[in-house]
Design an enzyme around this catalytic site. Sequence first.
Site, PDB file in Angstrom:
ATOM      1  N   PHE A  93      32.075  29.963  42.139  1.00 55.84           N
ATOM      2  CA  PHE A  93      31.152  30.849  41.420  1.00 55.84           C
ATOM      3  C   PHE A  93      31.901  31.863  40.575  1.00 55.84           C
ATOM      4  O   PHE A  93      33.100  32.113  40.772  1.00 55.84           O
ATOM      5  CB  PHE A  93      30.238  31.584  42.409  1.00 55.84           C
ATOM      6  CG  PHE A  93      30.973  32.490  43.376  1.00 55.84           C
ATOM      7  CD1 PHE A  93      31.454  33.740  42.996  1.00 55.84           C
ATOM      8  CD2 PHE A  93      31.179  32.096  44.698  1.00 55.84           C
ATOM      9  CE1 PHE A  93      32.123  34.570  43.873  1.00 55.84           C
ATOM     10  CE2 PHE A  93      31.856  32.923  45.600  1.00 55.84           C
ATOM     11  CZ  PHE A  93      32.324  34.156  45.179  1.00 55.84           C
TER      12      PHE A  93
ATOM     13  N   HIS B 167      35.583  32.434  42.136  1.00 56.76           N
ATOM     14  CA  HIS B 167      36.084  31.601  43.242  1.00 56.76           C
ATOM     15  C   HIS B 167      36.293  30.186  42.719  1.00 56.76           C
ATOM     16  O   HIS B 167      35.353  29.552  42.252  1.00 56.76           O
ATOM     17  CB  HIS B 167      35.035  31.604  44.361  1.00 56.76           C
ATOM     18  CG  HIS B 167      35.293  30.629  45.472  1.00 56.76           C
ATOM     19  ND1 HIS B 167      34.275  30.027  46.186  1.00 56.76           N
ATOM     20  CD2 HIS B 167      36.447  30.143  46.003  1.00 56.76           C
ATOM     21  CE1 HIS B 167      34.779  29.233  47.109  1.00 56.76           C
ATOM     22  NE2 HIS B 167      36.108  29.278  47.014  1.00 56.76           N
TER      23      HIS B 167
ATOM     24  N   HIS C 286      42.960  30.925  49.529  1.00 60.43           N
ATOM     25  CA  HIS C 286      42.488  30.821  50.915  1.00 60.43           C
ATOM     26  C   HIS C 286      42.469  29.373  51.426  1.00 60.43           C
ATOM     27  O   HIS C 286      41.976  29.119  52.529  1.00 60.43           O
ATOM     28  CB  HIS C 286      41.134  31.514  51.129  1.00 60.43           C
ATOM     29  CG  HIS C 286      40.017  31.064  50.237  1.00 60.43           C
ATOM     30  ND1 HIS C 286      39.153  31.946  49.613  1.00 60.43           N
ATOM     31  CD2 HIS C 286      39.591  29.822  49.877  1.00 60.43           C
ATOM     32  CE1 HIS C 286      38.255  31.270  48.913  1.00 60.43           C
ATOM     33  NE2 HIS C 286      38.496  29.981  49.068  1.00 60.43           N
TER      34      HIS C 286
ATOM     35  N   PRO D 241      34.381  37.148  50.198  1.00 68.65           N
ATOM     36  CA  PRO D 241      33.048  37.118  49.576  1.00 68.65           C
ATOM     37  C   PRO D 241      31.967  36.749  50.574  1.00 68.65           C
ATOM     38  O   PRO D 241      32.196  35.977  51.512  1.00 68.65           O
ATOM     39  CB  PRO D 241      33.207  36.017  48.522  1.00 68.65           C
ATOM     40  CG  PRO D 241      34.193  35.073  49.135  1.00 68.65           C
ATOM     41  CD  PRO D 241      35.157  35.934  49.921  1.00 68.65           C
TER      42      PRO D 241
ATOM     43  N   HIS E 153      37.985  34.025  55.026  1.00 67.85           N
ATOM     44  CA  HIS E 153      37.908  33.840  53.568  1.00 67.85           C
ATOM     45  C   HIS E 153      36.494  33.982  53.049  1.00 67.85           C
ATOM     46  O   HIS E 153      36.252  33.833  51.852  1.00 67.85           O
ATOM     47  CB  HIS E 153      38.477  32.475  53.179  1.00 67.85           C
ATOM     48  CG  HIS E 153      37.526  31.322  53.291  1.00 67.85           C
ATOM     49  ND1 HIS E 153      36.812  31.043  54.424  1.00 67.85           N
ATOM     50  CD2 HIS E 153      37.185  30.359  52.388  1.00 67.85           C
ATOM     51  CE1 HIS E 153      36.072  29.953  54.232  1.00 67.85           C
ATOM     52  NE2 HIS E 153      36.279  29.531  53.010  1.00 67.85           N
ATOM     53  N   GLY E 154      35.534  34.255  53.929  1.00 73.61           N
ATOM     54  CA  GLY E 154      34.149  34.394  53.495  1.00 73.61           C
ATOM     55  C   GLY E 154      33.251  34.513  54.703  1.00 73.61           C
ATOM     56  O   GLY E 154      33.677  34.931  55.785  1.00 73.61           O
TER      57      GLY E 154
END
Length: 413
Positions: free
Chosen positions: A178, A194, A286, A318, A342-343
């Site tokens: 995104f 990303h 990541h 994110p 990583h998210g």
Amino acid sequence: MNANSNAEVHYDVINEPGAVPIKHWTRGVPLEDEARRQLQNIAKLPFIHRWVAVMPDVHLGKGATVGSVVPTVGAIVPAAVGVDIGCGMIAVRTTLMAEDLPDQLGEVRAAIEKAVPHGRTVGRGQRDKGAWANPPEASLQRWAGLHEGFDRIIAKHPKLERSNHLSHLGTLGTGNHFVEVCLDEESRVWFMLHSGSRGVGNAIGSHFIELAKQDMRRWMINLPDQDLAYLPEGSEHYDDYVFAVEWAQQFARSNRQIMMQHVVEAVRTVIAKPFQAQAEAVNCHHNYVNREHHFGKDVLVTRKGAVSARKGELGIIPGSMGAKSFIVRGLGNADSFHSCSHGAGRVMSRTEAKKRISLDDHAKATAHVECRKDADVVDESPAAYKSIDAVMAAQSDLVEIVHTLRQVVCVKG
């Protein structure tokens, strides 16, 4: 005893016979049974250094578990790195404030969508909308510094020449990739995106995963999962893979930098007020492997869905579409091999999400974001992911929050 003996322990440990320990930061977040079994398979490999570390966004992956940190000595597992080699994030803070953005953000999204190829056209005989027909100057300049390494790779692995490389340099891709416009806690405007190494990284990863599997069959090595096929140091393909994966990570970093340049240029066509976009900048992988030193050994650390979080190091975590994201600073926790999540991490597969999340649900969850609200993106809706707040709480000993970002524009591949 944990490595930080004077600190409170925030993780739990899975101990299995014939395996190294699995330290997992999953308090308050789900750890699915399939992911647990996959981690146990990884922990049985004979070359793991000390233990496997597991981040709170953990979920089932291909070969290795997403959200895992796998330190190895003397061997490497290509599927643990995966096929989106160097996938990661880049974010920059601009000198714009929220009030500088137009009331209708659709034109900002449209400008970004025009500037950054995204998605993919399926079918023969059609030009892929997600690739360059004529790569721009920024891509050509970056490729000039990358092509020598690529030539070295294809000299020994010529089939990789047919992959998308220059045509994908500076493009977003599909799935969970995104581009976003965000506001921080002081209403300052950030751009964040990303993506990874695109077609060429996929080709490199897939090629060496298959070579590793062939080696396992030739040497009659039985594994709990064939996707954990490995390349021992000194074997025929080990050095080639290490070189190729490092090259793909350079490609991925350059890919993000080019896109960010084009995003900034695109927004300048919509907002007349002059602005700068390097007040703060972070560019972090990541999905990658890195040479590091932990607990007295030089090791290869594979982070699949995990970010380096050395003490003082900035990273990006994110959330999902419609959820907040974080700029973080590493605390240098040795138990996690200096890593963080990583998210948010998926709680539904893409297939399950498309069955369970309605278009109305998705529209409500993303009501505050200028983004697509069609059937092709419901598998990326916030309900398909873990709570980012719970994920952050579970790793409070790994990172500290520097900025909290909320999306106002989101472009999905």
